[in-house]
Scaffold this motif. Structure first.
Motif, PDB file in Angstrom:
ATOM      1  N   ILE A  54       0.914  -1.143   0.026  1.00  0.00           N
ATOM      2  CA  ILE A  54      -0.166  -0.091   0.074  1.00  0.00           C
ATOM      3  C   ILE A  54       0.979   1.362   0.050  1.00  0.00           C
ATOM      4  N   THR A  55       1.198   1.920  -0.980  1.00  0.00           N
ATOM      5  CA  THR A  55       1.659   3.156  -1.144  1.00  0.00           C
ATOM      6  C   THR A  55       0.759   4.159  -1.932  1.00  0.00           C
ATOM      7  N   THR A  56       0.848   5.403  -1.134  1.00  0.00           N
ATOM      8  CA  THR A  56       0.144   6.592  -1.474  1.00  0.00           C
ATOM      9  C   THR A  56       0.820   7.432  -2.268  1.00  0.00           C
ATOM     10  N   ASN A  57       2.173   7.431  -2.637  1.00  0.00           N
ATOM     11  CA  ASN A  57       3.024   8.519  -3.275  1.00  0.00           C
ATOM     12  C   ASN A  57       2.506   9.802  -2.943  1.00  0.00           C
ATOM     13  N   GLY A  58       2.590   9.970  -1.496  1.00  0.00           N
ATOM     14  CA  GLY A  58       2.235  11.086  -1.053  1.00  0.00           C
ATOM     15  C   GLY A  58       0.990  11.947  -1.211  1.00  0.00           C
ATOM     16  N   ASP A  59      -0.070  11.084  -1.733  1.00  0.00           N
ATOM     17  CA  ASP A  59      -1.545  11.398  -1.933  1.00  0.00           C
ATOM     18  C   ASP A  59      -2.413  10.483  -1.101  1.00  0.00           C
ATOM     19  N   PHE A  60      -3.537  11.088  -0.959  1.00  0.00           N
ATOM     20  CA  PHE A  60      -4.574  10.065  -0.335  1.00  0.00           C
ATOM     21  C   PHE A  60      -4.975   9.025  -1.129  1.00  0.00           C
ATOM     22  N   SER A  61      -5.348   7.938  -0.301  1.00  0.00           N
ATOM     23  CA  SER A  61      -5.764   6.576  -0.793  1.00  0.00           C
ATOM     24  C   SER A  61      -6.979   6.122  -0.038  1.00  0.00           C
ATOM     25  N   HIS A  62      -7.970   5.419  -0.484  1.00  0.00           N
ATOM     26  CA  HIS A  62      -8.940   5.226   0.346  1.00  0.00           C
ATOM     27  C   HIS A  62      -8.583   3.646   0.664  1.00  0.00           C
ATOM     28  N   VAL A  63      -8.726   3.510   2.208  1.00  0.00           N
ATOM     29  CA  VAL A  63      -8.119   2.094   2.557  1.00  0.00           C
ATOM     30  C   VAL A  63      -9.381   1.691   3.277  1.00  0.00           C
ATOM     31  N   ALA A  64      -9.736   0.227   3.281  1.00  0.00           N
ATOM     32  CA  ALA A  64     -10.770  -0.492   3.813  1.00  0.00           C
ATOM     33  C   ALA A  64     -10.344  -1.788   4.274  1.00  0.00           C
ATOM     34  N   PHE A  65     -10.785  -2.229   5.604  1.00  0.00           N
ATOM     35  CA  PHE A  65     -10.337  -3.430   6.025  1.00  0.00           C
ATOM     36  C   PHE A  65     -11.893  -3.984   6.549  1.00  0.00           C
ATOM     37  N   THR A  66     -12.121  -5.208   6.167  1.00  0.00           N
ATOM     38  CA  THR A  66     -13.492  -5.790   6.509  1.00  0.00           C
ATOM     39  C   THR A  66     -13.013  -7.209   7.356  1.00  0.00           C
ATOM     40  N   PHE A  67     -14.080  -7.429   8.061  1.00  0.00           N
ATOM     41  CA  PHE A  67     -13.720  -8.702   9.061  1.00  0.00           C
ATOM     42  C   PHE A  67     -15.240  -9.403   9.222  1.00  0.00           C
ATOM     43  N   GLU A  68     -15.189 -10.724   8.807  1.00  0.00           N
ATOM     44  CA  GLU A  68     -16.643 -11.379   8.890  1.00  0.00           C
ATOM     45  C   GLU A  68     -16.367 -12.447  10.042  1.00  0.00           C
ATOM     46  N   ARG A  69     -17.273 -12.250  11.073  1.00  0.00           N
ATOM     47  CA  ARG A  69     -16.872 -13.088  12.349  1.00  0.00           C
ATOM     48  C   ARG A  69     -17.223 -14.576  12.117  1.00  0.00           C
ATOM     49  N   SER A  70     -17.918 -14.854  11.323  1.00  0.00           N
ATOM     50  CA  SER A  70     -18.457 -16.364  11.192  1.00  0.00           C
ATOM     51  C   SER A  70     -17.265 -17.251  10.349  1.00  0.00           C
ATOM     52  N   SER A  71     -16.772 -16.542   9.720  1.00  0.00           N
ATOM     53  CA  SER A  71     -15.673 -17.399   8.863  1.00  0.00           C
ATOM     54  C   SER A  71     -14.283 -16.838   9.223  1.00  0.00           C
ATOM     55  N   GLY A  72     -14.128 -15.808   9.908  1.00  0.00           N
ATOM     56  CA  GLY A  72     -12.641 -15.213  10.216  1.00  0.00           C
ATOM     57  C   GLY A  72     -11.979 -14.492   8.790  1.00  0.00           C
ATOM     58  N   ARG A  73     -12.957 -14.450   7.972  1.00  0.00           N
ATOM     59  CA  ARG A  73     -12.378 -13.790   6.687  1.00  0.00           C
ATOM     60  C   ARG A  73     -12.251 -12.316   6.789  1.00  0.00           C
ATOM     61  N   THR A  74     -10.994 -11.985   6.347  1.00  0.00           N
ATOM     62  CA  THR A  74     -10.501 -10.493   6.300  1.00  0.00           C
ATOM     63  C   THR A  74     -10.270 -10.089   4.877  1.00  0.00           C
ATOM     64  N   LEU A  75     -10.776  -8.847   4.668  1.00  0.00           N
ATOM     65  CA  LEU A  75     -10.369  -8.525   3.303  1.00  0.00           C
ATOM     66  C   LEU A  75      -9.903  -6.885   3.348  1.00  0.00           C
ATOM     67  N   LEU A  76      -8.756  -6.710   2.446  1.00  0.00           N
ATOM     68  CA  LEU A  76      -8.359  -5.452   2.369  1.00  0.00           C
ATOM     69  C   LEU A  76      -8.537  -4.787   1.166  1.00  0.00           C
ATOM     70  N   TYR A  77      -8.891  -3.358   1.092  1.00  0.00           N
ATOM     71  CA  TYR A  77      -9.411  -2.949  -0.164  1.00  0.00           C
ATOM     72  C   TYR A  77      -8.373  -1.619  -0.208  1.00  0.00           C
ATOM     73  N   VAL A  78      -7.729  -1.128  -1.357  1.00  0.00           N
ATOM     74  CA  VAL A  78      -7.311   0.032  -1.445  1.00  0.00           C
ATOM     75  C   VAL A  78      -7.833   0.565  -2.826  1.00  0.00           C
ATOM     76  N   ASN A  79      -8.181   1.978  -2.602  1.00  0.00           N
ATOM     77  CA  ASN A  79      -8.769   2.633  -3.774  1.00  0.00           C
ATOM     78  C   ASN A  79     -10.014   1.664  -4.451  1.00  0.00           C
ATOM     79  N   GLY A  80     -10.792   1.151  -3.616  1.00  0.00           N
ATOM     80  CA  GLY A  80     -11.954   0.253  -4.118  1.00  0.00           C
ATOM     81  C   GLY A  80     -11.683  -1.047  -4.856  1.00  0.00           C
ATOM     82  N   ARG A  81     -10.218  -1.270  -4.886  1.00  0.00           N
ATOM     83  CA  ARG A  81      -9.951  -2.663  -5.267  1.00  0.00           C
ATOM     84  C   ARG A  81      -9.393  -3.552  -4.115  1.00  0.00           C
ATOM     85  N   GLN A  82      -9.898  -4.910  -4.481  1.00  0.00           N
ATOM     86  CA  GLN A  82      -9.492  -5.759  -2.939  1.00  0.00           C
ATOM     87  C   GLN A  82      -7.889  -6.059  -3.503  1.00  0.00           C
ATOM     88  N   VAL A  83      -7.241  -6.120  -2.437  1.00  0.00           N
ATOM     89  CA  VAL A  83      -5.528  -6.291  -2.678  1.00  0.00           C
ATOM     90  C   VAL A  83      -5.235  -7.437  -1.644  1.00  0.00           C
TER      91      VAL A  83
END
Length: 233
Positions: A54-83
């Protein structure tokens, strides 16, 4: 003559190398800042090779972290894309402690980071939800609104030059931080060693629900990792 800003670039590499243990790939910008894209982590499974970047090159990026309790699934998104995606079966994060920004509570680990329009949701947002939050911020410079609490928004910190929380008054307390230009209006800039915290509140105990999401606009240094938000140990 397209004047739209470049918000993300994707690239693929295929490399044949006789000794995977000697292979390292770095991204270097014109200023000489270096970020590791790939390194051997000492195991043989393919999943343990490399690192998410995750690198912003000195600018803003939208970062999202999701957690699903039942499965323990975590997802990380940067600028609308799952990474990134990982599963942690049985993991139950403790969300009854104080909420922290720009630090995990360890002494001296806070790195410089600017935060803007930050939200805590009491559900794991879908990929479409995350993409919409990113798109609204880029195309319309529009952030969240109070009515989003009906869609599961538990707390909302616009960080418009201060730590005010708009839904319940769970304000961020910070010894020192400075207003800065944000992606959406103003942001709050935490310098190295600076951080903020929110006292424990029932509404912030999102593990009572089926999952949670932490998301917002982040501007971090390209030279060192930055901690965004979480809960005290």
């Amino acid at each position: 003559n397209d004047t739209r800003p470049v918000t993300a670039i994707g690239a693929g590499l295929r490399i044949n190398h006789p000794r995977i243990s000697d292979l390292e790939v770095r991204l270097v910008n014109p200023q000489g800042d270096r970020t590791v894209l790939f390194e051997n982590r000492g195991r043989t499974e393919a999943e343990t090779l490399g690192t998410e970047l995750i690198t912003t090159n000195g600018d803003f990026s939208h970062v999202a972290f999701t957690f699903e309790r039942s499965s323990g699934r975590t997802l990380l998104y940067v600028n609308g894309r799952q990474v990134a995606e990982q599963f942690f079966p049985g993991l139950l994060p403790v969300t009854t402690n104080a909420m922290l920004f720009a630090t995990d509570g360890s002494t001296g680990n806070a790195g410089p980071v600017a935060l803007d329009d930050f939200g805590l949701w009491k559900r794991a947002l879908t990929s479409d939800n995350v993409r919409d939050l990113y798109r609204y911020g880029v195309e319309d410079r529009r952030g969240k609104v109070k009515d989003d609490n009906e869609a599961g928004l538990a707390a909302w910190w616009p960080f418009d030059g201060d730590g005010a929380e708009r839904l319940h008054g769970f304000n961020v307390v910070y010894p020192s931080a400075a207003p800065a230009v944000g992606q959406i209006d103003q942001a709050l800039q935490f310098g190295g060693g600076q951080s903020g915290s929110v006292e424990p509140e029932a509404e912030l105990d999102v593990m009572r629900h089926a999952g949670f999401t932490l998301e917002g606009w982040v501007k971090a240094s390209t030279n060192s990792p930055a901690i965004i938000a979480g809960w005290a140990h």
